[in-house]
Design an enzyme around this catalytic site. Structure first.
Site, short mmCIF file in Angstrom:
data_model
loop_
_atom_site.label_atom_id
_atom_site.label_comp_id
_atom_site.label_asym_id
_atom_site.label_seq_id
_atom_site.Cartn_x
_atom_site.Cartn_y
_atom_site.Cartn_z
CB CYS A 177 -19.61 1.15 8.91
SG CYS A 177 -17.98 1.83 8.63
CB ALA A 230 -37.62 0.24 0.09
CE LYS A 269 -4.25 -1.58 2.21
NZ LYS A 269 -5.20 -1.46 3.27
CG PHE A 311 -29.76 6.51 5.81
CD1 PHE A 311 -29.01 5.34 5.89
CD2 PHE A 311 -29.11 7.70 5.56
CE1 PHE A 311 -27.64 5.37 5.71
CE2 PHE A 311 -27.74 7.73 5.38
CZ PHE A 311 -26.99 6.56 5.46
CD GLU A 320 -14.03 10.33 9.49
OE1 GLU A 320 -13.02 10.92 9.91
OE2 GLU A 320 -14.96 10.92 8.92
N GLY A 353 -25.06 -3.07 3.73
CA GLY A 353 -23.88 -3.93 3.85
C GLY A 353 -22.72 -3.03 4.22
N1 NAD Z 1 -14.76 2.59 5.94
C1 NAD Z 1 -15.65 3.48 6.39
O1 NAD Z 1 -16.53 3.92 5.66
C2 NAD Z 1 -15.60 3.94 7.82
C3 NAD Z 1 -16.35 5.05 8.20
C4 NAD Z 1 -16.31 5.47 9.53
C5 NAD Z 1 -15.54 4.78 10.45
N2 NAD Z 1 -14.82 3.68 10.06
C6 NAD Z 1 -14.00 3.01 11.05
O2 NAD Z 1 -12.64 3.40 10.86
C7 NAD Z 1 -11.77 2.30 11.13
C8 NAD Z 1 -10.92 2.02 9.90
O3 NAD Z 1 -11.77 1.61 8.85
P1 NAD Z 1 -11.24 1.45 7.36
O4 NAD Z 1 -12.42 1.10 6.53
O5 NAD Z 1 -10.41 2.62 7.01
O6 NAD Z 1 -10.29 0.16 7.55
P2 NAD Z 1 -9.33 -0.52 6.50
O7 NAD Z 1 -9.32 -1.96 6.83
O8 NAD Z 1 -9.67 -0.06 5.11
O9 NAD Z 1 -7.87 0.10 6.83
C9 NAD Z 1 -7.15 -0.17 7.99
C10 NAD Z 1 -5.67 -0.01 7.65
O10 NAD Z 1 -4.91 -0.09 8.86
C11 NAD Z 1 -3.69 -0.78 8.59
N3 NAD Z 1 -3.18 -1.23 9.88
C12 NAD Z 1 -3.77 -2.10 10.76
N4 NAD Z 1 -3.02 -2.23 11.86
C13 NAD Z 1 -1.92 -1.44 11.68
C14 NAD Z 1 -0.78 -1.14 12.48
N5 NAD Z 1 -0.61 -1.66 13.69
N6 NAD Z 1 0.15 -0.31 11.98
C15 NAD Z 1 0.00 0.24 10.76
N7 NAD Z 1 -1.07 0.02 9.97
C16 NAD Z 1 -2.02 -0.82 10.42
C17 NAD Z 1 -4.11 -1.87 7.63
O11 NAD Z 1 -3.00 -2.38 6.90
C18 NAD Z 1 -5.13 -1.12 6.75
O12 NAD Z 1 -4.48 -0.53 5.63
C19 NAD Z 1 -12.67 1.15 11.55
O13 NAD Z 1 -12.78 1.14 12.95
C20 NAD Z 1 -14.00 1.50 10.93
O14 NAD Z 1 -15.09 0.95 11.63
C21 NAD Z 1 -14.83 3.26 8.76
#
Ligand code: NAD
Length: 446
Positions: free
Chosen positions: A258, A250, A35, A247, A149, A255
């Site tokens: 989150c 229908a 990445k 929201f 977030e 999915g």
């Molecule tokens: N995706 C969304 O739409 C969204 C929206 C709001 C909140 N969130 C929350 O935000 C958080 C992250 O979600 P996401 O979708 O971005 O996750 P994701 O899985 O897309 O990304 C997580 C990243 O963290 C990296 N990572 C994990 N452990 C690590 C470490 N110790 N050191 C360095 N890098 C590390 C992984 O390699 C990965 O690239 C989650 O808790 C999720 O619930 C997500």
């Protein structure tokens, strides 16, 4: 300000880029070398509209860096943002392994006072655990902040740059000014509260939105039986400011990474304190039933599905993202394969990710929506990508072996369908044209 962002997924990458765009010096860290290598070339490992242009701009203006060196990034920053994943454990609880691993690494790397701000969605009390983990690894003073977030994939950049609100949870009032200064570049609508309440606001918000979706889906199911049209019902309901129109579409249910995980986690959080969250349990159950309407309507229209070619439009859990986590397409296609169908799939962006997750000799990967339809006995629209709304429905009827369109997102209007001659099933709209339907089959004449 100098920021390190740990995790370059949907949240960490977009937040890091937007903080850089607003003048901060940001170092984005991930332990996934592939990445980081891509990001250094201004290539995004995720699909998010507009992100690559902003990465390129911020790299060129030297406000943004990408690295696997977490220690160096923490040492050079004042604020460390944790944005790693919190996926579900088999029992529905949030898996905090990545959070704890990141917190330990942050503690080990500290060389002076830091503010550690959690953006990941974490159960109530987790930031206190993060404090304990960090404290075990450092002698330096530090503060913790919960900053959940709320961005949505597909519109993550505008959601970050113009959010409805920002929630900040702090237990040390001295942090108030710094946190407001960091975030006021995005909005003045900043709600500062205690850490536990901030953690709960995130889960409660997602649970409420999921509830709205399951609610309107149940109304849709009743509409089908009583001959009402859920799109009209939702429009009328949404005109009431107390309800709001968002929201209330229908379809085959929610999915993504989150809602499914956060609703299950909140049920567990409640269960851990001996509270049965009955309403939310029903929301989850309604959602998991809803996607099987596609299978039920296919059976209703085509009979048994063994050996039957079925086109599938849309694999991502929603349009404008390549994210297939908990996408309804996974279960629907899995069930079709079990029933012996031949599945011809198309998605504008998410095909590679889906193939990495689910590959099977019965799945045919198609380059266009038309190719997925050609020779199929039905097409099922699972994701409301703009590309599908543009398909010429007359031509679709000619490509299909049987002219059956099952619209899991209520994309097409009655008029479009009336002119197409298709046998049409959608969600919660009245039966028309004499065909049986999931719904609302709008067939031929309206
Ligand atoms: N995706 C969304 O739409 C969204 C929206 C709001 C909140 N969130 C929350 O935000 C958080 C992250 O979600 P996401 O979708 O971005 O996750 P994701 O899985 O897309 O990304 C997580 C990243 O963290 C990296 N990572 C994990 N452990 C690590 C470490 N110790 N050191 C360095 N890098 C590390 C992984 O390699 C990965 O690239 C989650 O808790 C999720 O619930 C997500």
């Amino acid at each position: 300000m100098k920021l390190a962002v740990i995790g370059t997924g949907y949240v960490g990458l977009v937040s890091g880029v937007c903080f850089a765009l607003r003048g901060n010096e940001v170092i984005c860290v991930d332990y996934d070398e592939s990445k980081i290598e891509k990001l250094k070339r201004a290539e995004s490992p995720i699909y998010e509209p507009g992100i690559e242009e902003l990465i390129e701009q911020n790299l060129a203006e030297r406000r943004l860096e990408f690295t696997t060196d977490l220690e160096g990034a923490v040492r050079r920053s004042d604020i460390v943002i944790i944005a790693v994943g919190t996926p579900s454990l088999p029992n529905g609880e949030a898996n905090l392994h990545y959070i704890e691993q990141a917190a330990a690494a942050v503690g080990q790397a500290m060389n002076t006072h830091k503010i550690v701000m959690t953006k990941s969605t974490v159960p109530v009390g987790t930031n206190e655990k993060i404090r304990e983990v960090i404290a075990r690894h450092t002698q330096y003073a530090f503060d913790i902040v919960s900053a959940p977030e709320f961005l949505r994939e597909g519109s993550a950049i505008s959601d970050t740059l113009q959010p409805d609100r920002i929630i900040i949870g702090i237990d040390n009032p001295a942090l108030h000014e710094t946190m407001v200064k960091l975030h006021e570049v995005f909005t003045s609508n900043i709600y500062v509260t205690d850490v536990r309440s901030a953690e709960m606001i995130k889960y409660a918000s997602n649970a409420f939105l999921a509830t709205k979706i399951s609610f309107i889906n149940e109304i849709a199911n009743i509409c089908e039986k009583v001959g009402a049209d859920v799109t009209n019902v939702a429009e009328g309901m949404g005109m009431d400011k107390r309800i709001g129109s968002s929201f209330l579409q229908a379809g085959i249910g929610y999915g993504g990474s989150c809602f499914p995980k956060d609703t299950n986690a909140l049920i567990q959080i409640a269960g851990n304190v001996d509270y049965e969250f009955k309403l939310l349990k029903s929301v989850v159950e309604v959602n998991s039933d809803q996607r099987y309407m596609i299978i039920a309507k296919l059976r209703e229209s085509l009979g048994q599905l063994h050996g039957v070619p079925v086109g599938i439009w849309g694999l991502s859990f929603k349009p404008n993202t390549d994210d297939i986590r908990e996408s309804p397409a996974l279960e629907i296609i899995g069930t079709l394969i079990q029933e012996g169908a031949i599945v011809k799939v198309h998605d504008p962006i998410a095909m590679d990710k889906f193939k990495a997750e689910m590959d099977h000799p019965s799945i045919h990967w198609c380059a266009t929506p038309e190719e997925a339809a050609t020779g199929s006995d039905a097409v099922c629209l699972l994701t409301d990508w703009e590309a599908y709304k543009q398909v010429d429905l007359h031509r679709l009827g000619a490509l299909l072996r049987k002219p059956v369109l099952i619209d899991g997102r209520n994309v097409f209007s009655e008029q479009q369908i009336a002119e197409s001659g298709l046998e049409y099933y959608s969600v919660g709209r009245p039966r028309m044209g004499g065909l049986s339907g999931m719904s609302p089959s709008v067939a031929g004449a309206v």
